[in-house]
Design a protein around this motif. Structure first.
Motif, PDB file in Angstrom:
ATOM      1  N   ASN A   1       0.924  -1.235  -0.006  1.00  0.00           N
ATOM      2  CA  ASN A   1       0.079  -0.073   0.085  1.00  0.00           C
ATOM      3  C   ASN A   1       0.762   1.370   0.226  1.00  0.00           C
ATOM      4  OD1 ASN A   1       0.789   0.644   2.650  1.00  0.00           O
ATOM      5  ND2 ASN A   1      -1.374   0.142   3.464  1.00  0.00           N
ATOM      6  N   SER A   2       0.200   2.474  -0.123  1.00  0.00           N
ATOM      7  CA  SER A   2       1.041   3.523  -0.438  1.00  0.00           C
ATOM      8  C   SER A   2       2.005   4.106   0.717  1.00  0.00           C
ATOM      9  CB  SER A   2       0.243   4.822  -0.766  1.00  0.00           C
ATOM     10  OG  SER A   2      -0.804   5.113   0.525  1.00  0.00           O
ATOM     11  N   THR A   3       1.539   3.567   2.039  1.00  0.00           N
ATOM     12  CA  THR A   3       2.681   3.603   3.059  1.00  0.00           C
ATOM     13  C   THR A   3       3.605   2.394   3.519  1.00  0.00           C
ATOM     14  OG1 THR A   3       0.710   3.251   4.498  1.00  0.00           O
ATOM     15  CG2 THR A   3       1.261   5.376   4.490  1.00  0.00           C
TER      16      THR A   3
ATOM     17  N   PHE B   1       3.279  -0.705   3.512  1.00  0.00           N
ATOM     18  CA  PHE B   1       2.932  -2.056   4.070  1.00  0.00           C
ATOM     19  C   PHE B   1       2.557  -3.189   3.148  1.00  0.00           C
ATOM     20  CE2 PHE B   1       2.368   0.453   7.685  1.00  0.00           C
ATOM     21  CZ  PHE B   1       2.326  -0.124   8.915  1.00  0.00           C
TER      22      PHE B   1
ATOM     23  N   PHE C   1       0.793  -6.261   1.656  1.00  0.00           N
ATOM     24  CA  PHE C   1      -0.416  -7.197   1.783  1.00  0.00           C
ATOM     25  C   PHE C   1      -0.303  -8.648   0.847  1.00  0.00           C
ATOM     26  CE2 PHE C   1      -2.107  -3.163   3.150  1.00  0.00           C
ATOM     27  CZ  PHE C   1      -2.876  -3.680   4.189  1.00  0.00           C
TER      28      PHE C   1
ATOM     29  N   VAL D   1      -0.744  -9.108   6.347  1.00  0.00           N
ATOM     30  CA  VAL D   1      -0.108  -7.758   6.134  1.00  0.00           C
ATOM     31  C   VAL D   1       1.132  -7.853   6.836  1.00  0.00           C
ATOM     32  CG1 VAL D   1      -1.212  -6.515   8.060  1.00  0.00           C
ATOM     33  CG2 VAL D   1      -0.489  -5.243   5.893  1.00  0.00           C
TER      34      VAL D   1
ATOM     35  N   GLY E   1      -6.671   2.741  -0.177  1.00  0.00           N
ATOM     36  CA  GLY E   1      -6.278   1.962   0.745  1.00  0.00           C
ATOM     37  C   GLY E   1      -6.958   0.652   0.738  1.00  0.00           C
TER      38      GLY E   1
ATOM     39  N   PRO F   1      -8.891  -2.014   5.428  1.00  0.00           N
ATOM     40  CA  PRO F   1      -8.042  -2.037   6.636  1.00  0.00           C
ATOM     41  C   PRO F   1      -8.351  -1.190   7.806  1.00  0.00           C
ATOM     42  CG  PRO F   1      -6.871  -1.619   4.614  1.00  0.00           C
ATOM     43  CD  PRO F   1      -8.360  -1.180   4.293  1.00  0.00           C
ATOM     44  N   ARG F   2      -9.261  -0.293   7.481  1.00  0.00           N
ATOM     45  CA  ARG F   2      -9.821   0.794   8.833  1.00  0.00           C
ATOM     46  C   ARG F   2     -10.625   0.199   9.564  1.00  0.00           C
ATOM     47  NH1 ARG F   2      -9.777   4.876   4.442  1.00  0.00           N
ATOM     48  NH2 ARG F   2      -7.694   4.697   4.360  1.00  0.00           N
TER      49      ARG F   2
HETATM   50  C1  LIG Z   1      -1.249   0.754   4.875  1.00  0.00           C
HETATM   51  O1  LIG Z   1      -1.692  -0.493   5.655  1.00  0.00           O
HETATM   52  C2  LIG Z   1      -1.507  -0.323   7.154  1.00  0.00           C
HETATM   53  C3  LIG Z   1      -1.653  -1.727   7.699  1.00  0.00           C
HETATM   54  O2  LIG Z   1      -2.894  -1.976   7.531  1.00  0.00           O
HETATM   55  C4  LIG Z   1      -2.369   0.675   7.770  1.00  0.00           C
HETATM   56  O3  LIG Z   1      -2.054   1.023   9.072  1.00  0.00           O
HETATM   57  C5  LIG Z   1      -2.107   2.104   6.634  1.00  0.00           C
HETATM   58  O4  LIG Z   1      -3.079   3.023   7.377  1.00  0.00           O
HETATM   59  C6  LIG Z   1      -2.298   1.569   5.203  1.00  0.00           C
HETATM   60  N1  LIG Z   1      -2.002   2.990   4.434  1.00  0.00           N
HETATM   61  C7  LIG Z   1      -3.028   3.451   3.760  1.00  0.00           C
HETATM   62  C8  LIG Z   1      -2.542   4.903   2.928  1.00  0.00           C
HETATM   63  O5  LIG Z   1      -4.078   2.862   3.614  1.00  0.00           O
END
Ligand SMILES: *[C@@H]1O[C@H](CO)[C@@H](O)[C@H](O)[C@H]1NC(C)=O
Ligand SMILES: *[C@@H]1O[C@H](CO)[C@@H](O)[C@H](O)[C@H]1NC(C)=O
Ligand SMILES: *[C@@H]1O[C@H](CO)[C@@H](O)[C@H](O)[C@H]1NC(C)=O
Ligand SMILES: *[C@@H]1O[C@H](CO)[C@@H](O)[C@H](O)[C@H]1NC(C)=O
Ligand SMILES: *[C@@H]1O[C@H](CO)[C@@H](O)[C@H](O)[C@H]1NC(C)=O
Ligand SMILES: *[C@@H]1O[C@H](CO)[C@@H](O)[C@H](O)[C@H]1NC(C)=O
Ligand SMILES: *[C@@H]1O[C@H](CO)[C@@H](O)[C@H](O)[C@H]1NC(C)=O
Length: 335
Positions: free
Chosen positions: A114-116, A118, A120, A130, A163, A197-198
């Motif tokens: 994902n863009s931060t 992590f 998957f 993850v 995300g 993921p939220r």
């Molecule tokens: C990327 O995944 C992590 C783990 O689930 C999560 O905490 C983070 O918010 C995610 N980033 C985005 C931009 O959704």
């Protein structure tokens, strides 16, 4: 003398003309030269990913490891899914054809960042995981959806805008080691799933798919493309607009189309196997128009199951179930 020298100049012109016309052809031939070897006794780089800094390729291999390619060092261990994975027992074993090994060692077959940063992971036998940017032991997120176990977690992509994670359960009946039986029996029990993921919620977006091995999100998040390795199709699942939640078949008769990847420009790439050991790489747009259709050739003529292809920074990377290398090629003619 005059005859000789004019012959010579005719020859020179012929050589020059040959070079002039042959050059573009020579450039268009695939030049496989890098051959990144996977760890000894392993293979099956079924899905490939690169991190935010352009590091990698990362790939999941037959013994359950996710490895990362580092210049001058080759592939190093990055992450793993099976919570009690024992390196002494697992390294070098083959979970592709052995579900018992898969349950103990894992078998990651779909990966995307994902863009931060992590990663998957679809582990074929164990479900959705993850892991953070520094790797190590991954955390299991999902093992069932809609009240049914995920039997064959396979394709995966992350929407970099939202995300959201999109992934597939290739079959509700057959596991990875029984993929051949799934193909022979024309299985139609695959599912398209999403994970938020939220909220931690998993949703079933579509059922009755025929070996959905791959999924890729459109650049504007409005649809997904899905490849079916049993049905041999590319399908479009609309996420927004008047057709939301509907599926349209874009291409039929693309044998063993397994993984699909989006390019930075917003087009899509995948492979088809037109004859034993004969694979072609394709680039299409979101309407299914074929923009390129080229032979993989090179060392991939020796590989029985090719599962996909992706373009990254000018190189094409080929994914497969049984190659023991990744050999980036710069001039495939796909881009
Ligand atoms: C990327 O995944 C992590 C783990 O689930 C999560 O905490 C983070 O918010 C995610 N980033 C985005 C931009 O959704
Ligand atoms: C693992 O098993 C699969 C399926 O039988 C085979 O295609 C592949 O070559 C094997 N990989 C290794 C590294 O032995
Ligand atoms: C890991 O596997 C090896 C070989 O099978 C075994 O000897 C060892 O005891 C195992 N280690 C653990 C911690 O289970
Ligand atoms: C899966 O493969 C195993 C070993 O080849 C076989 O015994 C089993 O019947 C297969 N299962 C299905 C559902 O085809
Ligand atoms: C790509 O080209 C091959 C060889 O000409 C052909 O068999 C195949 O059907 C083509 N694939 C598509 C999706 O057009
Ligand atoms: C194909 O595999 C054989 C046997 O492993 C090897 O001798 C040959 O060089 C390979 N060819 C290519 C194009 O990789
Ligand atoms: C690439 O390296 C692997 C492992 O060293 C070897 O088995 C394979 O034959 C090589 N392939 C080519 C095309 O050189």
């Amino acid at each position: 003398m005059a005859v000789v020298s004019s012959l010579r100049s005719v020859t020179m012109i012929a050589v020059a003309a040959f070079l002039l016309f042959a050059m573009p052809l020579a450039i268009a031939l695939p030049s496989y030269t890098n051959n990144f070897s996977l760890p000894p006794g392993t293979g099956g780089p079924e899905s490939i990913a690169f991190d935010r800094l352009g590091g990698g390729p990362y790939t999941g291999i037959s013994d359950g490891r996710i490895v990362k390619h580092v210049p001058l060092r080759g592939f190093i261990d990055f992450a793993y899914t099976a919570q009690t994975r024992n390196k002494t027992f697992c390294d070098g074993r083959n979970a592709t054809a052995d579900a018992t090994v898969g349950l103990i060692c894992g078998r990651p077959v779909g990966i995307a960042f994902n863009s931060t940063g992590f990663l998957f992971i679809c582990d074929a036998y164990l479900g959705l995981y993850v892991v953070g940017p520094s790797g190590g032991r991954a955390t299991r997120l999902v093992s069932s959806a809609g009240g049914a176990a995920i039997r064959f977690c396979d394709g995966l992509d992350v929407d970099s805008n939202t995300g959201l994670v999109y992934f597939t359960d290739a079959s509700s009946r057959y596991v990875l080691s029984n993929a051949t039986q799934a193909i022979l029996n024309g299985d139609r029990t695959g599912r398209l799933l999403s994970f938020n993921p939220r909220t931690g919620q998993v949703a079933v977006l579509a059922r009755g798919l025929s070996g959905p091995g791959g999924v890729a999100v459109a650049k504007d998040s409005s649809y997904l493309l899905i490849t079916e390795f049993v049905g041999g199709t590319v399908k479009k699942f609309f996420l927004t607009g008047p057709s939301a939640n509907r599926i349209q078949t874009l291409l039929n008769n693309v044998p063993i189309a397994s993984k699909i990847k989006r390019t930075v420009e917003g087009e899509f790439t995948f492979t088809e196997t037109v004859a034993p050991f004969t694979h072609r790489a394709l680039r299409i747009n979101g309407d299914g128009t074929v923009l390129a259709n080229v032979s993989l050739g090179g060392p991939y003529n020796n590989v029985s199951v090719v599962t996909g292809v992706q373009i990254f920074r000018g190189f094409t990377y080929v994914a497969s179930l049984d190659a023991n290398f990744i050999d980036p090629v710069s001039e495939l003619g796909l881009a």
